[in-house]
Design an enzyme around this catalytic site. Structure first.
Site, PDB file in Angstrom:
ATOM      1  N   HIS A 122     -58.510 -69.841 -23.443  1.00 33.37           N
ATOM      2  CA  HIS A 122     -58.022 -68.834 -24.197  1.00 33.37           C
ATOM      3  C   HIS A 122     -56.501 -69.023 -24.752  1.00 33.37           C
ATOM      4  CE1 HIS A 122     -57.690 -64.531 -25.232  1.00 33.37           C
ATOM      5  NE2 HIS A 122     -56.507 -64.490 -24.831  1.00 33.37           N
TER       6      HIS A 122
ATOM      7  N   SER B 218     -56.341 -63.049 -29.641  1.00 35.54           N
ATOM      8  CA  SER B 218     -56.709 -62.049 -28.332  1.00 35.54           C
ATOM      9  C   SER B 218     -56.541 -60.688 -28.851  1.00 35.54           C
ATOM     10  CB  SER B 218     -55.644 -62.381 -27.413  1.00 35.54           C
ATOM     11  OG  SER B 218     -56.031 -61.851 -26.240  1.00 35.54           O
ATOM     12  N   TRP B 219     -55.405 -59.862 -28.318  1.00 37.77           N
ATOM     13  CA  TRP B 219     -55.120 -58.485 -28.806  1.00 37.77           C
ATOM     14  C   TRP B 219     -54.909 -58.511 -30.541  1.00 37.77           C
ATOM     15  CZ3 TRP B 219     -55.293 -53.767 -29.601  1.00 37.77           C
ATOM     16  CH2 TRP B 219     -54.304 -53.216 -30.479  1.00 37.77           C
TER      17      TRP B 219
ATOM     18  N   GLY C 221     -51.219 -59.694 -26.370  1.00 39.02           N
ATOM     19  CA  GLY C 221     -50.852 -58.560 -25.711  1.00 39.02           C
ATOM     20  C   GLY C 221     -51.877 -57.544 -25.153  1.00 39.02           C
TER      21      GLY C 221
ATOM     22  N   ASP D 136     -63.160 -70.057 -22.224  1.00 37.47           N
ATOM     23  CA  ASP D 136     -62.168 -68.810 -22.349  1.00 37.47           C
ATOM     24  C   ASP D 136     -62.765 -67.686 -21.456  1.00 37.47           C
ATOM     25  OD1 ASP D 136     -60.629 -66.624 -23.018  1.00 37.47           O
ATOM     26  OD2 ASP D 136     -60.965 -66.751 -25.376  1.00 37.47           O
TER      27      ASP D 136
END
Length: 309
Positions: free
Chosen positions: A290, A108-109, A41, A262
């Site tokens: 990704h 990711s985050w 996120g 990605d």
């Protein structure tokens, strides 16, 4: 028929702190090898599909929704919602569950948050898998909202349709200004543009046609408003801070999984980070994108998680 996801053997909320009730759920074996998943996120929340990365006959998997996301309440709340707050919640969760040491899986985050936690509490982490590394830099925001138009011009044109040249020259600022206007119409417009752009980039990476510009799911409003809050503050960290945290965690067995294709988090992020995690096992996924739902990425994640047992 709808997919039947495993049911948690335990779910609850952490005791309320700063007005936030953080939801968590445990799956698999109560006495299994504990592993916590840090979702992306910010603002996305966990999904039961994450459980497919694990062997639930062996693992004790803990999914938890970060402040303001998923099943945590209040949904979309920005107050008392910073990276340091989330790091504190992860550690509170470990202590609340009586876990001495556990593994981390973050994408990711979630990989950013994992680095922050690893550097702060390295002795309680027995291993970490970082997928699709995000370093929360202005360089990456510029890449995603401006430079990426060279690879996905249709998606970018759809994102900026009807805007002035000035608005198109700084897409992220335009979107965050729309969220800050506090009119529901502007907020929904920003969420719809951002969400469809992200979906379109995911499709373009995978070589699929752009999805139709349909109605925005209700969850997008809170998700992207929260994401704008974090990104407009560089996620309350700096690259230098993340590299210091990585240095502090250099002895924690770490596997980095990153797709060569990605477009969301540029592969150069891995080469930058690996200098500060010299013992990390970097696993490039040839042709991988990704999304954790990408079959190539999902298979690499399953292997990495199994290898850290």
């Amino acid at each position: 028929m709808p997919i039947q996801h495993p049911k948690p053997f335990h779910e609850n909320f952490l005791p309320v702190v700063d007005g936030h009730a953080v939801y968590y759920a445990e799956y698999g074996q109560p006495r299994g090898n504990p592993v916590v998943v840090l979702h992306g996120g910010p603002g996305s929340g966990c999904s039961p599909t994450m459980l497919t990365w694990f062997d639930l006959a062996y693992d004790r998997v803990i999914l938890f929704d970060q402040r303001g996301a998923g099943n945590s309440t209040p949904l979309g709340e920005l107050g008392n919602n910073r990276t340091s707050d989330l790091v504190g919640d992860v550690e509170r969760l470990r202590q609340h569950l009586g876990i001495a040491r556990w593994r981390l899986v973050g994408g990711s985050w979630g990989a950013t948050l994992a680095l922050c936690y690893l550097g702060t509490h390295p002795k309680v982490v027995s291993g970490a898998v970082l997928r699709g590394v995000f370093l929360a830099s202005e360089r990456e925001i510029e890449w995603f909202f401006q430079t990426l138009q060279a690879l996905a011009p249709q998606a970018w044109d759809q994102l900026t349709f009807g805007w002035t040249a000035s608005q198109r020259s700084d897409v992220f600022h335009t979107l965050t200004a729309m969220f800050r206007s506090r009119t529901l119409k502007d907020c929904w417009d920003a969420a719809k543009r951002w969400g469809h752009y992200e979906e379109s980039i995911m499709h373009a990476m995978a070589g699929r046609p752009l999805p139709p510009m349909g109605s925005a799911p209700e969850r997008w409003l809170q998700k992207y408003r929260l994401q704008a809050h974090y990104l407009s503050n560089n996620c309350f960290v700096t690259e230098r801070y993340l590299f210091r945290q990585a240095r502090r965690a250099k002895d924690v067995p770490t596997i980095i999984v990153h797709g060569t294709h990605d477009w969301i988090c540029p592969p150069m992020n891995v080469t930058r980070l690996a200098r500060f995690l010299p013992r990390a096992d970097v696993r490039w996924v040839e042709g991988g994108t990704h999304a954790a739902s990408d079959p190539l990425i999902a298979a690499a994640l399953r292997r990495a998680i199994a290898d850290l047992r």
